[in-house]
Motif scaffolding. Sequence first.
Motif, PDB file in Angstrom:
ATOM      1  N   UNK A   1      51.845  42.659  31.855  1.00 37.35           N
ATOM      2  CA  UNK A   1      52.856  41.856  32.553  1.00 37.35           C
ATOM      3  C   UNK A   1      52.891  42.158  34.047  1.00 37.35           C
ATOM      4  N   UNK A   2      52.787  43.424  34.385  1.00 37.75           N
ATOM      5  CA  UNK A   2      52.813  43.794  35.806  1.00 37.75           C
ATOM      6  C   UNK A   2      51.580  43.273  36.535  1.00 37.75           C
ATOM      7  N   UNK A   3      50.425  43.355  35.905  1.00 39.34           N
ATOM      8  CA  UNK A   3      49.203  42.861  36.543  1.00 39.34           C
ATOM      9  C   UNK A   3      49.287  41.361  36.788  1.00 39.34           C
TER      10      UNK A   3
ATOM     11  N   UNK B   1      49.809  37.144  40.761  1.00 38.54           N
ATOM     12  CA  UNK B   1      50.504  35.945  41.215  1.00 38.54           C
ATOM     13  C   UNK B   1      51.038  36.114  42.635  1.00 38.54           C
ATOM     14  N   UNK B   2      51.602  37.290  42.914  1.00 39.11           N
ATOM     15  CA  UNK B   2      52.235  37.533  44.206  1.00 39.11           C
ATOM     16  C   UNK B   2      51.285  38.110  45.251  1.00 39.11           C
ATOM     17  N   UNK B   3      50.034  38.339  44.877  1.00 39.00           N
ATOM     18  CA  UNK B   3      49.043  38.804  45.835  1.00 39.00           C
ATOM     19  C   UNK B   3      49.061  40.301  46.117  1.00 39.00           C
ATOM     20  N   UNK B   4      49.504  41.097  45.168  1.00 44.08           N
ATOM     21  CA  UNK B   4      49.519  42.547  45.338  1.00 44.08           C
ATOM     22  C   UNK B   4      48.248  43.168  44.765  1.00 44.08           C
ATOM     23  N   UNK B   5      47.779  44.208  45.414  1.00 45.19           N
ATOM     24  CA  UNK B   5      46.645  44.973  44.916  1.00 45.19           C
ATOM     25  C   UNK B   5      47.099  45.772  43.704  1.00 45.19           C
ATOM     26  N   UNK B   6      46.358  45.675  42.609  1.00 46.31           N
ATOM     27  CA  UNK B   6      46.752  46.372  41.388  1.00 46.31           C
ATOM     28  C   UNK B   6      45.964  47.652  41.153  1.00 46.31           C
ATOM     29  N   UNK B   7      45.038  47.965  42.037  1.00 47.40           N
ATOM     30  CA  UNK B   7      44.244  49.171  41.867  1.00 47.40           C
ATOM     31  C   UNK B   7      45.059  50.408  42.285  1.00 47.40           C
ATOM     32  N   UNK B   8      45.115  51.410  41.423  1.00 46.44           N
ATOM     33  CA  UNK B   8      45.871  52.616  41.782  1.00 46.44           C
ATOM     34  C   UNK B   8      45.158  53.404  42.871  1.00 46.44           C
ATOM     35  N   UNK B   9      45.957  54.024  43.724  1.00 43.92           N
ATOM     36  CA  UNK B   9      45.404  54.861  44.774  1.00 43.92           C
ATOM     37  C   UNK B   9      44.988  56.223  44.242  1.00 43.92           C
TER      38      UNK B   9
END
Length: 170
Positions: free
Chosen positions: A53-55, A60-68
Motif C-alpha cells: 500500500x505504501x509503495x 502515485x505521489x512521486x516519492x522515492x521508495x528505495x530505502x537509504x
Amino acid sequence: MFSEAFAKGFRYELANREFALRVVTRLADRVTGEEERSFWSTYSELERFNSIHYRAAAQLWGFDIQPGYLTKLKAWVVGTLLIILQGPMLKLVYDETVKYVDSLRNLRSMGPPDASLFLNYVVEQEELQVRMMQMAFTERFSEVSDIVDAFFLKYNGMLPRISGLQEFEI
C-alpha cells in the motif's frame, strides 16, 4: 498537491515502514520459541501488507521508495539487538511507537483530501502495532494473528478505492 511538511512527514514514514519491514522479517527468521516466532511472523506479514500500500501511494505521489543506507543499517542493528534483548528492546520500540501515532495523526491532517482512506490506514496500522505489542507483553501471542487478520480483511480491497490508484499495478 501537498505541502512540504506533508512530503517530509511521508518520506519519514516511508523510511519507517521499510525499517520496520526489515527488522521484523529479520526477527521472524531468527527468534526461538514457537509463540515468539508466530508473533514476529505475523508482524512481518503486516509490514509486507503495508509495503504494498505504501509503495502504491509513494509511486502515485512521486516519492522515492528505495530505502537509504542509514535505514538499512539502523534496521540491521535494531533487529540484532531485538534478537538478543527481545523484552527490553520491544518495550523501547513500544514507547516510541505510542508517541509516533500522534505524529501520524498530524500527518493525516496535512495530507491531500482525496487520500483520506489511505491516510486513515496509515494511522490505523500504527495503532494496530501498539495493540500487537501490548498483547506480546501479556503473552497473548495467539490473539495477535486474529487482530491482524481482521485488519487485512478491512483493507484488502483498499488499493482500487484510493483516489488515483485505480491504474496502479502491484
